[in-house]
Design a protein around this motif. Structure first.
Motif, PDB file in Angstrom:
ATOM      1  N   GLU A  26      45.200  48.079  35.171  1.00  0.00           N
ATOM      2  CA  GLU A  26      45.386  46.632  35.103  1.00  0.00           C
ATOM      3  C   GLU A  26      44.651  45.931  36.249  1.00  0.00           C
ATOM      4  O   GLU A  26      44.016  44.886  36.051  1.00  0.00           O
ATOM      5  N   VAL A  27      44.730  46.500  37.439  1.00  0.00           N
ATOM      6  CA  VAL A  27      44.049  45.906  38.601  1.00  0.00           C
ATOM      7  C   VAL A  27      42.543  45.945  38.415  1.00  0.00           C
ATOM      8  O   VAL A  27      41.836  44.960  38.714  1.00  0.00           O
ATOM      9  N   ASP A  73      41.345  34.467  44.943  1.00  0.00           N
ATOM     10  CA  ASP A  73      42.654  34.106  45.475  1.00  0.00           C
ATOM     11  C   ASP A  73      42.594  33.458  46.852  1.00  0.00           C
ATOM     12  O   ASP A  73      43.619  32.999  47.349  1.00  0.00           O
ATOM     13  N   GLN A  75      42.335  39.542  46.391  1.00  0.00           N
ATOM     14  CA  GLN A  75      41.630  39.619  45.114  1.00  0.00           C
ATOM     15  C   GLN A  75      40.627  38.468  45.024  1.00  0.00           C
ATOM     16  O   GLN A  75      40.877  37.361  45.503  1.00  0.00           O
ATOM     17  N   ALA A  98      37.364  40.994  35.552  1.00  0.00           N
ATOM     18  CA  ALA A  98      37.426  39.636  35.011  1.00  0.00           C
ATOM     19  C   ALA A  98      37.199  38.597  36.106  1.00  0.00           C
ATOM     20  O   ALA A  98      36.506  37.588  35.886  1.00  0.00           O
ATOM     21  N   ARG A  99      37.767  38.824  37.271  1.00  0.00           N
ATOM     22  CA  ARG A  99      37.552  37.901  38.384  1.00  0.00           C
ATOM     23  C   ARG A  99      36.089  37.897  38.825  1.00  0.00           C
ATOM     24  O   ARG A  99      35.542  36.850  39.204  1.00  0.00           O
ATOM     25  N   GLU A 131      41.553  43.323  35.913  1.00  0.00           N
ATOM     26  CA  GLU A 131      41.640  42.009  36.528  1.00  0.00           C
ATOM     27  C   GLU A 131      40.470  41.770  37.475  1.00  0.00           C
ATOM     28  O   GLU A 131      39.877  40.679  37.490  1.00  0.00           O
ATOM     29  N   THR A 132      40.105  42.784  38.248  1.00  0.00           N
ATOM     30  CA  THR A 132      38.997  42.657  39.195  1.00  0.00           C
ATOM     31  C   THR A 132      37.689  42.399  38.469  1.00  0.00           C
ATOM     32  O   THR A 132      36.882  41.551  38.889  1.00  0.00           O
TER      33      THR A 132
END
Length: 266
Positions: free
Chosen positions: A251-252, A214, A211, A258-259, A255-256
């Motif tokens: 959710e993934v 990370d 991700q 947002a990252r 999150e992606t």
């Protein structure tokens, strides 16, 4: 593929909800849902299909196998055109069984491109050679660096053949920034993809993409390289990761996104 656990309608709905304007599609889920149905679904939602993945696997020695590969790639070009994307990403293929001839394998890629390039251009589709990390050279892609990819691409017009710049595969190469500039000068950056590098790699290594944020890659730095080279196209995130696939897909994706904002945007 980042959220392959989502159905095609679920993917489209999640993109709309999160403000993701485009999606890079893979052939297998498109074929499973239906090519025309996918094209209509994405078009009606107002999403852009940024690329179609993947064509390629040109390195076979057997003439019949090579002919089948070319037929499949022509079909992939037609699928890309139907979906409304101008870019088909190519994973060129590894060494045939029993062969140790990297040079010969790369020349067979050029032979295939000489046939496929004009076919794609007629349909408004560009071919984007993706160099893969050298750990994939034997079984998946004998094109390991942007230098090698551009040496192949530059045999053909830029509107036919260019390259994919993927951080996961080239971040380690100190020649890559200069090669990005070279690709940009020739109008050959056809897509830009992000994934992070995390260790230890999983068994089999294929599904080890991290991700964003990370791992070891400075995403903003690489975005700067492609922008300095004149690239203004879409930025894709492409994550092969079993842990991410085991989670809720919405959710993934959230999150992606947002990252991406945190680690890629200025």
């Amino acid at each position: 593929m980042t959220v392959k656990q989502l159905s095609m309608p679920e993917l489209v709905d999640a993109c709309l909800e999160l403000g993701v304007p485009g999606v890079g599609l893979w052939r297998e889920p498109v074929q499973s849902y239906g090519l025309d149905a996918t094209a209509k679904l994405v078009r009606d939602a107002g999403l852009t299909v940024t690329t179609l993945c993947r064509g390629g696997f040109f390195t076979a020695l057997d003439p019949a196998e090579r002919a089948r590969a070319l037929d499949d790639n022509r079909q992939a070009v037609d699928e890309a055109a139907t979906l409304g994307t101008d870019t088909l990403v190519l994973v060129s293929g590894g060494l045939p069984a029993g062969s140790k001839d990297l040079h010969g394998a790369r020349e067979r890629i050029a032979d295939a491109l000489s046939e496929l390039g004009p076919y794609a251009e007629e349909r408004g589709v560009r071919l984007a050679i993706e160099p893969l990390h050298p750990m994939f050279a034997s079984d998946r892609c004998v094109v390991s660096t942007l230098t090698q990819a551009l040496d192949l691409a530059e045999r053909f017009p830029a509107q036919q053949v260019g390259v994919t710049v993927d951080t996961y595969h080239i971040w380690w190469d100190d020649q890559a920034p200069a090669q990005i500039a070279r690709a940009g000068a020739g109008g050959r950056i056809h897509t830009f993809q992000l994934a992070d590098w995390i260790t230890p790699l999983p068994e089999g290594v294929l599904n080890g993409r991290g991700q964003i944020g990370d791992g070891a890659i400075d995403m903003r730095e690489w975005k700067g390289y492609v922008e300095a080279a004149g690239y203004t196209g879409p930025i894709e995130v492409e994550l092969f990761n079993d842990d991410l696939w085991a989670r809720d897909g919405h959710e993934v994706l959230a999150e992606t996104a947002a990252r991406f904002v945190e680690h890629v945007l200025p």
